[in-house]
Design a protein around this motif. Structure first.
Motif, PDB file in Angstrom:
ATOM      1  N   GLY A  26       0.814  -1.214   0.000  1.00 32.75           N
ATOM      2  CA  GLY A  26       0.000   0.000   0.000  1.00 32.75           C
ATOM      3  C   GLY A  26       0.846   1.262   0.000  1.00 32.75           C
ATOM      4  O   GLY A  26       0.500   2.253  -0.652  1.00 32.75           O
ATOM      5  N   GLU A  27       1.957   1.229   0.714  1.00 36.44           N
ATOM      6  CA  GLU A  27       2.831   2.408   0.775  1.00 36.44           C
ATOM      7  C   GLU A  27       3.389   2.766  -0.600  1.00 36.44           C
ATOM      8  O   GLU A  27       3.583   3.935  -0.913  1.00 36.44           O
ATOM      9  CB  GLU A  27       3.963   2.192   1.790  1.00 36.44           C
ATOM     10  CG  GLU A  27       3.490   2.428   3.221  1.00 36.44           C
ATOM     11  CD  GLU A  27       4.469   1.947   4.290  1.00 36.44           C
ATOM     12  OE1 GLU A  27       5.554   1.422   3.936  1.00 36.44           O
ATOM     13  OE2 GLU A  27       4.127   2.089   5.474  1.00 36.44           O
ATOM     14  N   LEU A  28       3.628   1.761  -1.430  1.00 40.79           N
ATOM     15  CA  LEU A  28       4.086   2.032  -2.796  1.00 40.79           C
ATOM     16  C   LEU A  28       3.032   2.865  -3.540  1.00 40.79           C
ATOM     17  O   LEU A  28       3.369   3.799  -4.266  1.00 40.79           O
ATOM     18  CB  LEU A  28       4.351   0.725  -3.548  1.00 40.79           C
ATOM     19  CG  LEU A  28       5.528  -0.126  -3.051  1.00 40.79           C
ATOM     20  CD1 LEU A  28       5.528  -1.486  -3.727  1.00 40.79           C
ATOM     21  CD2 LEU A  28       6.856   0.583  -3.288  1.00 40.79           C
ATOM     22  N   LEU A  29       1.762   2.533  -3.343  1.00 39.63           N
ATOM     23  CA  LEU A  29       0.676   3.283  -3.999  1.00 39.63           C
ATOM     24  C   LEU A  29       0.576   4.701  -3.437  1.00 39.63           C
ATOM     25  O   LEU A  29       0.377   5.659  -4.182  1.00 39.63           O
ATOM     26  CB  LEU A  29      -0.659   2.555  -3.813  1.00 39.63           C
ATOM     27  CG  LEU A  29      -0.782   1.162  -4.445  1.00 39.63           C
ATOM     28  CD1 LEU A  29      -2.127   0.538  -4.100  1.00 39.63           C
ATOM     29  CD2 LEU A  29      -0.595   1.217  -5.951  1.00 39.63           C
ATOM     30  N   VAL A  30       0.744   4.827  -2.116  1.00 32.99           N
ATOM     31  CA  VAL A  30       0.680   6.154  -1.472  1.00 32.99           C
ATOM     32  C   VAL A  30       1.809   7.035  -1.998  1.00 32.99           C
ATOM     33  O   VAL A  30       1.590   8.201  -2.365  1.00 32.99           O
ATOM     34  CB  VAL A  30       0.771   6.026   0.070  1.00 32.99           C
ATOM     35  CG1 VAL A  30       0.942   7.401   0.717  1.00 32.99           C
ATOM     36  CG2 VAL A  30      -0.481   5.343   0.626  1.00 32.99           C
ATOM     37  N   GLN A  31       3.021   6.494  -2.057  1.00 31.73           N
ATOM     38  CA  GLN A  31       4.191   7.273  -2.486  1.00 31.73           C
ATOM     39  C   GLN A  31       4.043   7.790  -3.913  1.00 31.73           C
ATOM     40  O   GLN A  31       4.594   8.827  -4.257  1.00 31.73           O
ATOM     41  CB  GLN A  31       5.469   6.424  -2.373  1.00 31.73           C
ATOM     42  CG  GLN A  31       5.905   6.196  -0.949  1.00 31.73           C
ATOM     43  CD  GLN A  31       6.880   5.026  -0.798  1.00 31.73           C
ATOM     44  OE1 GLN A  31       7.332   4.449  -1.781  1.00 31.73           O
ATOM     45  NE2 GLN A  31       7.185   4.666   0.434  1.00 31.73           N
ATOM     46  N   GLN A  32       3.275   7.092  -4.729  1.00 23.61           N
ATOM     47  CA  GLN A  32       3.081   7.523  -6.118  1.00 23.61           C
ATOM     48  C   GLN A  32       1.815   8.368  -6.286  1.00 23.61           C
ATOM     49  O   GLN A  32       1.419   8.684  -7.405  1.00 23.61           O
ATOM     50  CB  GLN A  32       3.047   6.306  -7.049  1.00 23.61           C
ATOM     51  CG  GLN A  32       4.364   5.558  -7.106  1.00 23.61           C
ATOM     52  CD  GLN A  32       5.552   6.482  -7.340  1.00 23.61           C
ATOM     53  OE1 GLN A  32       5.601   7.235  -8.301  1.00 23.61           O
ATOM     54  NE2 GLN A  32       6.517   6.457  -6.425  1.00 23.61           N
ATOM     55  N   GLY A  33       1.175   8.683  -5.169  1.00 19.26           N
ATOM     56  CA  GLY A  33       0.007   9.557  -5.225  1.00 19.26           C
ATOM     57  C   GLY A  33      -1.240   8.893  -5.779  1.00 19.26           C
ATOM     58  O   GLY A  33      -2.192   9.565  -6.158  1.00 19.26           O
ATOM     59  N   ALA A  34      -1.267   7.560  -5.827  1.00 21.67           N
ATOM     60  CA  ALA A  34      -2.412   6.850  -6.398  1.00 21.67           C
ATOM     61  C   ALA A  34      -3.533   6.647  -5.378  1.00 21.67           C
ATOM     62  O   ALA A  34      -4.705   6.580  -5.735  1.00 21.67           O
ATOM     63  CB  ALA A  34      -1.966   5.508  -6.965  1.00 21.67           C
ATOM     64  N   VAL A  35      -3.147   6.520  -4.105  1.00 16.24           N
ATOM     65  CA  VAL A  35      -4.136   6.359  -3.032  1.00 16.24           C
ATOM     66  C   VAL A  35      -3.706   7.204  -1.836  1.00 16.24           C
ATOM     67  O   VAL A  35      -2.552   7.614  -1.731  1.00 16.24           O
ATOM     68  CB  VAL A  35      -4.291   4.880  -2.575  1.00 16.24           C
ATOM     69  CG1 VAL A  35      -4.682   3.968  -3.732  1.00 16.24           C
ATOM     70  CG2 VAL A  35      -3.041   4.360  -1.887  1.00 16.24           C
ATOM     71  N   GLU A  36      -4.661   7.424  -0.934  1.00 16.13           N
ATOM     72  CA  GLU A  36      -4.353   8.128   0.307  1.00 16.13           C
ATOM     73  C   GLU A  36      -3.933   7.111   1.362  1.00 16.13           C
ATOM     74  O   GLU A  36      -4.236   5.927   1.264  1.00 16.13           O
ATOM     75  CB  GLU A  36      -5.579   8.919   0.757  1.00 16.13           C
ATOM     76  CG  GLU A  36      -5.902  10.000  -0.263  1.00 16.13           C
ATOM     77  CD  GLU A  36      -7.106  10.842   0.114  1.00 16.13           C
ATOM     78  OE1 GLU A  36      -7.479  10.853   1.299  1.00 16.13           O
ATOM     79  OE2 GLU A  36      -7.649  11.484  -0.789  1.00 16.13           O
ATOM     80  N   GLU A  37      -3.268   7.596   2.384  1.00 15.33           N
ATOM     81  CA  GLU A  37      -2.815   6.752   3.494  1.00 15.33           C
ATOM     82  C   GLU A  37      -3.982   5.928   4.073  1.00 15.33           C
ATOM     83  O   GLU A  37      -3.810   4.773   4.455  1.00 15.33           O
ATOM     84  CB  GLU A  37      -2.208   7.663   4.572  1.00 15.33           C
ATOM     85  CG  GLU A  37      -1.430   6.939   5.650  1.00 15.33           C
ATOM     86  CD  GLU A  37      -0.046   6.456   5.213  1.00 15.33           C
ATOM     87  OE1 GLU A  37       0.318   5.353   5.659  1.00 15.33           O
ATOM     88  OE2 GLU A  37       0.645   7.152   4.461  1.00 15.33           O
ATOM     89  N   SER A  38      -5.162   6.521   4.110  1.00 16.75           N
ATOM     90  CA  SER A  38      -6.343   5.848   4.673  1.00 16.75           C
ATOM     91  C   SER A  38      -6.671   4.548   3.931  1.00 16.75           C
ATOM     92  O   SER A  38      -7.286   3.640   4.490  1.00 16.75           O
ATOM     93  CB  SER A  38      -7.550   6.780   4.624  1.00 16.75           C
ATOM     94  OG  SER A  38      -7.810   7.169   3.272  1.00 16.75           O
TER      95      SER A  38
END
Length: 143
Positions: A26-38
């Motif tokens: 999930g952090e990979l997605l967050v770092q690329q701005g695709a999803v929020e931390e939530s």
């Protein structure tokens, strides 16, 4: 759509629990701005409440949550574990490949699943995913 781009792929990740693995994917997605931390918390909660329903094939987990849980853009990340982990799926443990999915609609979700299914239904592709030494070897599987 961000589908297994270089910054969304992490190879030989060390993790000791399914939760840690889901968080890393999930952090990979967050770092690329695709999803929020939530969205990570939502994936973890889904696993906690529903068990390993997303361990869909031997060695393969596809954790995800609902679009309204923080998806900004359709995306897929991959964490290849250094050591496979049991997620609690009698049929498909241990898990080696964790593809975190973020889809902002049902249509996108289906589109992502179709792309992954084509890739993962081929046993040769799984072997190549297993032995790939770098991102370029993984990227070659999609072309």
């Amino acid at each position: 759509m961000k589908f297994l781009e270089e910054r969304l792929v992490a190879l030989d990740v060390v993790a000791t629990t399914p939760e840690e693995t889901i968080r890393k994917a999930g952090e990979l997605l967050v770092q690329q701005g695709a999803v929020e931390e939530s969205y990570i918390d939502a994936m973890l909660l889904s696993y906690e409440e529903n068990g390993p329903y997303f361990v869909l094939a031997p060695q393969i987990a596809l954790p995800h949550a609902r679009p309204e849980d923080g998806v900004k853009e359709a995306s897929v990340s991959l964490v290849r574990l250094k050591k496979p982990l049991n997620f609690g799926s009698e049929r498909n443990d241990p898990v080696k490949f964790v593809f975190a999915l973020g889809a902002s609609s049902s249509e996108e979700h289906l589109e992502i699943l179709q792309k992954l299914t084509v890739l993962l239904n081929d046993q040769h592709n799984l072997e190549k995913l297993e032995s790939a030494e770098d991102y370029q070897q993984i990227k070659a599987l999609f072309n």
